[in-house]
Design an enzyme around this catalytic site. Structure first.
Site, PDB file in Angstrom:
ATOM      1  N   HIS A 185       5.235  10.616   6.348  1.00 16.31           N
ATOM      2  CA  HIS A 185       5.403  11.089   4.974  1.00 16.31           C
ATOM      3  C   HIS A 185       4.016  11.804   4.768  1.00 16.31           C
ATOM      4  O   HIS A 185       3.067  11.295   4.682  1.00 16.31           O
ATOM      5  CB  HIS A 185       5.269   9.772   3.836  1.00 16.31           C
ATOM      6  CG  HIS A 185       5.340  10.382   2.548  1.00 16.31           C
ATOM      7  ND1 HIS A 185       5.123   9.358   1.443  1.00 16.31           N
ATOM      8  CD2 HIS A 185       5.544  11.525   2.008  1.00 16.31           C
ATOM      9  CE1 HIS A 185       5.085   9.966   0.217  1.00 16.31           C
ATOM     10  NE2 HIS A 185       5.446  11.373   0.623  1.00 16.31           N
ATOM     11  N   MET A 194       9.859  10.044  -5.096  1.00 17.28           N
ATOM     12  CA  MET A 194       8.923   9.225  -5.232  1.00 17.28           C
ATOM     13  C   MET A 194       9.140   8.541  -6.472  1.00 17.28           C
ATOM     14  O   MET A 194       9.344   9.005  -7.365  1.00 17.28           O
ATOM     15  CB  MET A 194       7.678   9.868  -5.325  1.00 17.28           C
ATOM     16  CG  MET A 194       7.036  10.847  -4.050  1.00 17.28           C
ATOM     17  SD  MET A 194       6.606   9.538  -2.555  1.00 17.28           S
ATOM     18  CE  MET A 194       5.380   8.635  -3.457  1.00 17.28           C
ATOM     19  N   GLY A 212       7.456   3.748  -3.525  1.00 14.26           N
ATOM     20  CA  GLY A 212       6.536   3.447  -4.584  1.00 14.26           C
ATOM     21  C   GLY A 212       7.165   2.336  -5.489  1.00 14.26           C
ATOM     22  O   GLY A 212       8.234   2.392  -6.127  1.00 14.26           O
ATOM     23  N   GLY A 213       6.338   1.030  -5.383  1.00 14.27           N
ATOM     24  CA  GLY A 213       6.690  -0.163  -6.151  1.00 14.27           C
ATOM     25  C   GLY A 213       8.145  -0.845  -5.758  1.00 14.27           C
ATOM     26  O   GLY A 213       8.704  -1.342  -6.652  1.00 14.27           O
ATOM     27  N   GLY A 252      -0.093   8.787  -3.557  1.00 21.56           N
ATOM     28  CA  GLY A 252      -1.861   8.779  -3.593  1.00 21.56           C
ATOM     29  C   GLY A 252      -2.037   7.134  -3.054  1.00 21.56           C
ATOM     30  O   GLY A 252      -3.189   7.072  -2.357  1.00 21.56           O
ATOM     31  N   PHE A 253      -1.353   6.271  -3.789  1.00 21.26           N
ATOM     32  CA  PHE A 253      -1.733   4.926  -3.761  1.00 21.26           C
ATOM     33  C   PHE A 253      -0.865   3.799  -3.382  1.00 21.26           C
ATOM     34  O   PHE A 253       0.207   3.999  -4.084  1.00 21.26           O
ATOM     35  CB  PHE A 253      -2.749   4.347  -4.906  1.00 21.26           C
ATOM     36  CG  PHE A 253      -4.136   5.340  -4.829  1.00 21.26           C
ATOM     37  CD1 PHE A 253      -5.134   5.024  -4.130  1.00 21.26           C
ATOM     38  CD2 PHE A 253      -3.781   6.457  -5.711  1.00 21.26           C
ATOM     39  CE1 PHE A 253      -6.245   6.077  -4.364  1.00 21.26           C
ATOM     40  CE2 PHE A 253      -4.994   7.360  -5.905  1.00 21.26           C
ATOM     41  CZ  PHE A 253      -6.290   6.942  -5.130  1.00 21.26           C
ATOM     42  N   GLY A 254      -0.837   2.718  -2.749  1.00 24.89           N
ATOM     43  CA  GLY A 254       0.006   1.828  -2.669  1.00 24.89           C
ATOM     44  C   GLY A 254      -0.189   0.901  -3.918  1.00 24.89           C
ATOM     45  O   GLY A 254      -1.241   0.924  -4.602  1.00 24.89           O
ATOM     46  N   GLY A 255       0.667  -0.158  -4.145  1.00 29.66           N
ATOM     47  CA  GLY A 255       0.455  -1.155  -5.063  1.00 29.66           C
ATOM     48  C   GLY A 255       0.686  -0.510  -6.713  1.00 29.66           C
ATOM     49  O   GLY A 255       0.286  -1.421  -7.534  1.00 29.66           O
ATOM     50  N   GLY A 297       5.553  -1.013   0.729  1.00 30.50           N
ATOM     51  CA  GLY A 297       4.152  -1.437   1.413  1.00 30.50           C
ATOM     52  C   GLY A 297       3.455  -2.717   0.992  1.00 30.50           C
ATOM     53  O   GLY A 297       3.878  -3.695   1.826  1.00 30.50           O
ATOM     54  N   SER A 298       3.335  -2.794  -0.110  1.00 33.82           N
ATOM     55  CA  SER A 298       2.449  -4.152  -0.653  1.00 33.82           C
ATOM     56  C   SER A 298       3.393  -5.166  -0.468  1.00 33.82           C
ATOM     57  O   SER A 298       3.132  -6.535  -0.315  1.00 33.82           O
ATOM     58  CB  SER A 298       1.858  -3.972  -1.984  1.00 33.82           C
ATOM     59  OG  SER A 298       2.731  -3.242  -3.052  1.00 33.82           O
TER      60      SER A 298
HETATM   61  C1  DX5 Z   1       2.137   6.270  -2.064  1.00 33.67           C
HETATM   62  C2  DX5 Z   1       2.775   6.050  -0.704  1.00 33.67           C
HETATM   63  C3  DX5 Z   1       3.436   4.575  -0.375  1.00 33.67           C
HETATM   64  C4  DX5 Z   1       2.797   3.485  -0.652  1.00 33.67           C
HETATM   65  C5  DX5 Z   1       3.863   2.566  -1.082  1.00 33.67           C
HETATM   66  O1  DX5 Z   1       1.763   7.451  -2.190  1.00 33.67           O
HETATM   67  O2  DX5 Z   1       3.420   7.200  -0.172  1.00 33.67           O
HETATM   68  O3  DX5 Z   1       4.070   4.890   0.777  1.00 33.67           O
HETATM   69  O4  DX5 Z   1       2.445   3.017   0.652  1.00 33.67           O
HETATM   70  O5  DX5 Z   1       3.134   1.443  -1.507  1.00 33.67           O
HETATM   71  P1  DX5 Z   1       4.004   0.256  -2.593  1.00 33.67           P
HETATM   72  O6  DX5 Z   1       5.173  -0.214  -1.810  1.00 33.67           O
HETATM   73  O7  DX5 Z   1       2.768  -0.695  -2.582  1.00 33.67           O
HETATM   74  O8  DX5 Z   1       4.069   0.948  -3.871  1.00 33.67           O
HETATM   75 ZN    ZN Z   2       4.750   7.106   1.301  1.00 27.38          ZN
END
Ligand code: DX5
Ligand code: ZN
Length: 226
Positions: A65, A136, A176-177, A141-144, A197-198
């Site tokens: 990605h 998305m 995401g989430g 930009g960020f996980g969690g 992710g998380s």
């Molecule tokens: C966010 C990333 C995601 C992120 C998802 O910009 O593209 O792939 O790692 O993390 P979670 O599942 O924790 O929301």
């Molecule tokens: Zn991603």
């Protein structure tokens, strides 16, 4: 068919090979590899050398990605580093058709990602040539972060449009989430490739987490089919 793709962004990078092996052994379908350049999104993650190393060490489908400003410049390099699929953002600078062509030329799958603010209709002109659309469900930009339930109508619109042009095979990915509570919501709307992710890497029992997300998503798919 539901595919579960753990995002390495939440993995322990000091032992990334072991982490990837752990989720693949635990039933993951794809490894989701988030690339951020600190310009397109306000964060910097990992790039080419790390992908090259893990793809050599752990055999898997690497779902890359790209959250970078000019993705077409790096398509060949990511494909050569082991990407099995590359998605890039429609909001990035590169020409979308040329970027899809460059990805396909490398013999791998091509996807386009949409930020939450980009409407479903913007992807319609590309549906016939894409393998996957990534919706998305957080700001990239960020996980969690917290899942945005208001992305579901967008998923539904893309699925309906794809069906209507004979592209029922188009993959719709969400990112995401996603966890076992939100998985049925997105699969019920038409998504079939789920990034988590998380919800996977922050759990001790990764196999259990993957199985729970898959079961929740499949249950909603079945109900939708009835
Ligand atoms: C966010 C990333 C995601 C992120 C998802 O910009 O593209 O792939 O790692 O993390 P979670 O599942 O924790 O929301
Ligand atoms: Zn991603």
């Amino acid at each position: 068919m539901i595919r579960i793709c753990p995002s390495v962004l939440s993995a322990d990078f000091s032992k990334l090979g072991d982490e990837c092996r752990d989720v693949i052994t635990g039933g993951a379908d794809w490894i989701h590899y988030d690339v951020m350049d600190g310009v397109f999104v306000p964060n910097i993650s990992v790039g080419l050398p790390v992908l090259k190393s893990i793809s050599k060490t752990v055999k898997a489908f690497y779902d890359v990605h790209l959250m970078i400003t000019d993705p077409i410049r790096y398509v060949d390099d990511f494909a050569d580093a082991g990407a099995s699929h590359i998605s890039f953002h429609l909001e990035a600078q590169s020409d979308a058709v040329a970027t899809i062509e460059a990805i396909h030329k490398k013999g791998i799958l091509a996807g386009i990602a949409l930020k939450p603010g980009t409407p479903a209709e913007d992807i319609f002109p590309y549906l016939d040539v894409l393998d996957l659309v990534l919706v998305m469900t957080v700001e990239p930009g960020f996980g969690g972060q917290k899942f945005m339930a208001d992305m579901c109508p967008k998923i539904r619109k893309i699925r309906e449009r794809a069906d209507s042009i004979g592209r029922s095979d188009l993959l719709i990915q969400v990112d995401g989430g996603i966890d076992s509570d939100t998985a049925p919501v997105v699969s019920g709307a038409g998504a079939d490739v789920l990034v988590a992710g998380s919800a996977v890497f922050n759990k001790k029992d990764r196999a259990g987490a993957i199985a729970a997300i898959r079961a929740a998503a499949e249950d909603a798919l079945c109900r939708q089919d009835k």
